[in-house]
Design an enzyme around this catalytic site. Structure first.
Site, PDB file in Angstrom:
ATOM      1  NE  ARG A 392      -9.869  -0.701  -5.974  1.00 48.98           N
ATOM      2  CZ  ARG A 392      -9.154  -1.719  -5.524  1.00 48.98           C
ATOM      3  NH1 ARG A 392      -7.889  -1.875  -5.931  1.00 48.98           N
ATOM      4  NH2 ARG A 392      -9.650  -2.580  -4.663  1.00 48.98           N
ATOM      5  CB  CYS A 393      -2.995   3.143  -7.770  1.00 47.93           C
ATOM      6  SG  CYS A 393      -3.336   2.094  -9.184  1.00 47.93           S
TER       7      CYS A 393
END
Length: 403
Positions: A392-393
């Site tokens: 996600r990052c």
């Protein structure tokens, strides 16, 4: 409204996403200055790039268009003719005397290829690049950089976030990451892809309070979750809530999760992500002491109320669900939970409801996700994870399906 950006969900099919392939900025990491650049270790660039390419290919194989920050930035300065303006703003945010600045400016302007120019801004500039003396620009004699590298750039989630059809251009926690938002400012204001209609900005990089994209989760078309964390402050959440309620009318609620200010948690998405309409990952260390506030519109301002129920009941109420499942990172094993949260076991990227990308190394958490009926796409991440971030990052969604 522009379909260049459309995010009303964390889990709807992912159609377009922006990444940054790790570059030479990682090779400019040095042991003595890791803490200043928010790193704990030095990734091996060639392997990090192979892992990142694997990640990008998984996205492409599942119908997602992948665009790259470095390409969009290069296209922006080429198509809009704003190379010198970008460079002036870029240099304005560095600390150097005027004489050295002129040399650095000439150095950058001598790079005619726009992509090579952008890559160099990301990699940083050493005194050796310019054949400058060790004490140039008044810096410490043994400090090698005139302009620091930006090794955190492959975490494209943080400098800006798409909410609805708008962009939150964030104020970053650390000075070492603040220049990253310049790329977003120029892309969203000057790239032809985003010019018609002009982009709505929900927050500005010059606003005083800090907020980062890893703390911003679009749980539904009505509900935005934001973490109060090491990187995001409550005044920023109040301000962005006011703007969202006026510019993105589908949103009725902002839920502020106070997860504390420890570096190991860093952002909300390192301890809590949405993986299906009624399923979430969570790090067990935040469960017991989590304080959560609901924010709603009140006149020209906002109303903030502390929620007293358990997290699962709060989520059920705001997402109109009969029940939710909170899947613990590491399960009930405190050692596995700590290890796998550090290695981003909770930092999943949903590419469709119940279908997520995860690091393969988090075996305990991944098995629990499988048992909960989640479809996993496991990617290698032994080098990428050294920057303290997961799938996600490393991704900034531009478009998720609304069908």
């Amino acid at each position: 409204m522009s379909k260049a950006m459309e995010i009303f969900s964390e889990i709807a099919p992912l159609k377009r996403v922006m990444l940054h392939r790790p570059g030479r900025e990682l090779e400019n990491l040095m042991p003595d200055y890791l803490e200043d650049l928010l790193f704990d270790d030095i990734p091996f660039l060639a392997q990090a790039q192979r892992e990142h390419d694997y990640f990008a290919q998984v996205l492409k194989d599942h119908g997602c268009e992948v665009v790259y920050l470095e390409d969009l930035a290069a296209e922006t300065v080429r198509l809009s003719g704003c190379k010198e303006a970008f460079l002036n703003d870029f240099l304005q945010e560095t600390k150097m005397d005027q004489e050295v600045r002129n040399e650095v400016r000439d150095y950058f302007l001598s790079i005619k290829d726009e992509r090579a120019f952008i890559d160099q801004t990301m990699a940083g500039v050493t005194k050796q690049d310019l054949s400058l003396p060790k004490n140039a620009s008044g810096s410490k004699q043994d400090y090698p950089f005139i302009i620091d590298p930006m090794p955190n750039l492959y975490f494209t989630r943080d400098p800006f976030a798409v909410v609805g059809h708008s962009v939150s251009l964030n104020r970053m926690f650390s000075a070492t990451r603040r220049r990253e938002t310049l790329y977003g400012q120029y892309i969203f204001k000057h790239h032809p892809q985003f010019s018609q209609p002009p982009v709505n900005f929900l927050y500005d990089r010059e606003d005083p309070a800090r907020i980062e994209g890893g703390d911003q989760l679009v749980l539904s078309k009505n509900v935005l979750a934001i973490g109060i964390s090491q990187r995001t402050e409550m005044p920023a959440i109040e301000k962005i809530a006011e703007t969202i309620f006026s510019k993105e009318p589908s949103f009725d609620y902002v839920l502020a999760f106070d997860i504390g200010s420890e570096r190991k948690f860093m952002h909300l998405d390192t301890v809590f992500t949405m993986i299906d309409k009624d399923k979430f990952t969570i790090h067990p260390e935040i469960e017991g002491e989590l304080t959560l506030f609901s924010i709603t519109k009140q006149g020209q301002g906002v109303k903030i109320v502390e929620e007293k129920e358990s997290l699962d009941r709060i989520l059920c109420r705001y997402l109109d669900l009969p029940a939710v499942q909170l899947i613990r990172c590491g399960g009930d094993d405190i050692t596995a939970a700590a290890r796998e949260q550090w290695n981003d076991g909770s930092n999943t990227l949903a590419i469709a409801p119940g279908e997520v990308i995860v690091y393969d190394r988090n075996t305990v958490t991944n098995q629990l996700l499988k048992e909960a009926g989640i479809k996993l796409h496991q990617i290698p991440g032994s080098e990428l994870v050294r920057g303290r971030g997961g799938p996600r990052c490393m991704s900034m969604p531009f478009v998720r399906s609304t069908e």
